[in-house]
Design a protein around this motif. Structure first.
Motif, PDB file in Angstrom:
ATOM      1  N   GLN A   1       8.269   8.073   8.630  1.00 11.88           N
ATOM      2  CA  GLN A   1       8.471   7.036   7.615  1.00 11.88           C
ATOM      3  C   GLN A   1       7.181   6.259   7.374  1.00 11.88           C
ATOM      4  O   GLN A   1       6.814   5.980   6.225  1.00 11.88           O
ATOM      5  N   LEU A   2       6.499   5.902   8.452  1.00 15.99           N
ATOM      6  CA  LEU A   2       5.234   5.177   8.318  1.00 15.99           C
ATOM      7  C   LEU A   2       4.191   6.013   7.583  1.00 15.99           C
ATOM      8  O   LEU A   2       3.426   5.492   6.766  1.00 15.99           O
ATOM      9  N   SER A   3       4.175   7.298   7.874  1.00 19.95           N
ATOM     10  CA  SER A   3       3.236   8.193   7.194  1.00 19.95           C
ATOM     11  C   SER A   3       3.528   8.238   5.698  1.00 19.95           C
ATOM     12  O   SER A   3       2.608   8.197   4.868  1.00 19.95           O
ATOM     13  N   ALA A   4       4.819   8.294   5.351  1.00 20.35           N
ATOM     14  CA  ALA A   4       5.202   8.301   3.934  1.00 20.35           C
ATOM     15  C   ALA A   4       4.819   6.982   3.266  1.00 20.35           C
ATOM     16  O   ALA A   4       4.297   6.963   2.142  1.00 20.35           O
ATOM     17  N   VAL A   5       5.045   5.872   3.961  1.00 21.38           N
ATOM     18  CA  VAL A   5       4.675   4.557   3.426  1.00 21.38           C
ATOM     19  C   VAL A   5       3.158   4.473   3.252  1.00 21.38           C
ATOM     20  O   VAL A   5       2.662   3.958   2.239  1.00 21.38           O
ATOM     21  N   LYS A   6       2.426   4.995   4.226  1.00 23.03           N
ATOM     22  CA  LYS A   6       0.962   4.984   4.156  1.00 23.03           C
ATOM     23  C   LYS A   6       0.476   5.797   2.950  1.00 23.03           C
ATOM     24  O   LYS A   6      -0.422   5.363   2.223  1.00 23.03           O
ATOM     25  N   SER A   7       1.088   6.955   2.727  1.00 21.35           N
ATOM     26  CA  SER A   7       0.716   7.787   1.571  1.00 21.35           C
ATOM     27  C   SER A   7       1.021   7.066   0.261  1.00 21.35           C
ATOM     28  O   SER A   7       0.217   7.087  -0.674  1.00 21.35           O
ATOM     29  N   GLU A   8       2.188   6.439   0.195  1.00 19.03           N
ATOM     30  CA  GLU A   8       2.572   5.682  -1.005  1.00 19.03           C
ATOM     31  C   GLU A   8       1.611   4.527  -1.239  1.00 19.03           C
ATOM     32  O   GLU A   8       1.197   4.272  -2.368  1.00 19.03           O
ATOM     33  N   LEU A   9       1.261   3.847  -0.178  1.00 15.95           N
ATOM     34  CA  LEU A   9       0.315   2.732  -0.285  1.00 15.95           C
ATOM     35  C   LEU A   9      -1.039   3.221  -0.774  1.00 15.95           C
ATOM     36  O   LEU A   9      -1.671   2.584  -1.634  1.00 15.95           O
ATOM     37  N   ALA A  10      -1.496   4.345  -0.269  1.00 14.83           N
ATOM     38  CA  ALA A  10      -2.775   4.917  -0.710  1.00 14.83           C
ATOM     39  C   ALA A  10      -2.712   5.275  -2.192  1.00 14.83           C
ATOM     40  O   ALA A  10      -3.655   5.003  -2.940  1.00 14.83           O
TER      41      ALA A  10
END
Length: 101
Positions: free
Chosen positions: A31-40
């Protein structure tokens, strides 16, 4: 033997708890990885929007500067025309038979 059986049960329960915690950590990491990708992605979009806004602002500044220059030119031309008309009126008034103001 009861003690060994109880120890084995506790060991199995502990292993199950560890597996559940590992699965939870893995899920949260995903989930954090997905959030990080979305944030990027959103950060990149914000940079694009910011660059576009800066370019638009520069274009608008250029257009305003050009409009101001045209206005100054028109004001100067109008002042010259008014001065020429004033001289013509004065010359007509000063001419023999001319009307005085």
């Amino acid at each position: 033997q009861a003690m060994a059986s109880l120890a084995e049960e506790r060991s199995r329960n502990f292993a199950k708890q560890l597996e559940l915690q590992e699965a939870s950590i893995s899920q949260r990491t995903s989930q954090l990885s997905a959030v990080k990708s979305e944030l990027a992605a959103r950060t990149d979009e914000l940079h694009r929007v910011d660059s576009h806004a800066a370019a638009t602002a520069e274009t608008l500044r250029t257009q305003v500067n050009m409009a101001e220059a045209k206005c100054r030119d028109l004001i100067e031309r109008l002042a010259k025309t008014e001065e020429e008309r004033r001289r013509e009126v004065e010359a007509l008034a000063a001419a023999p038979g001319g009307k005085k103001k």
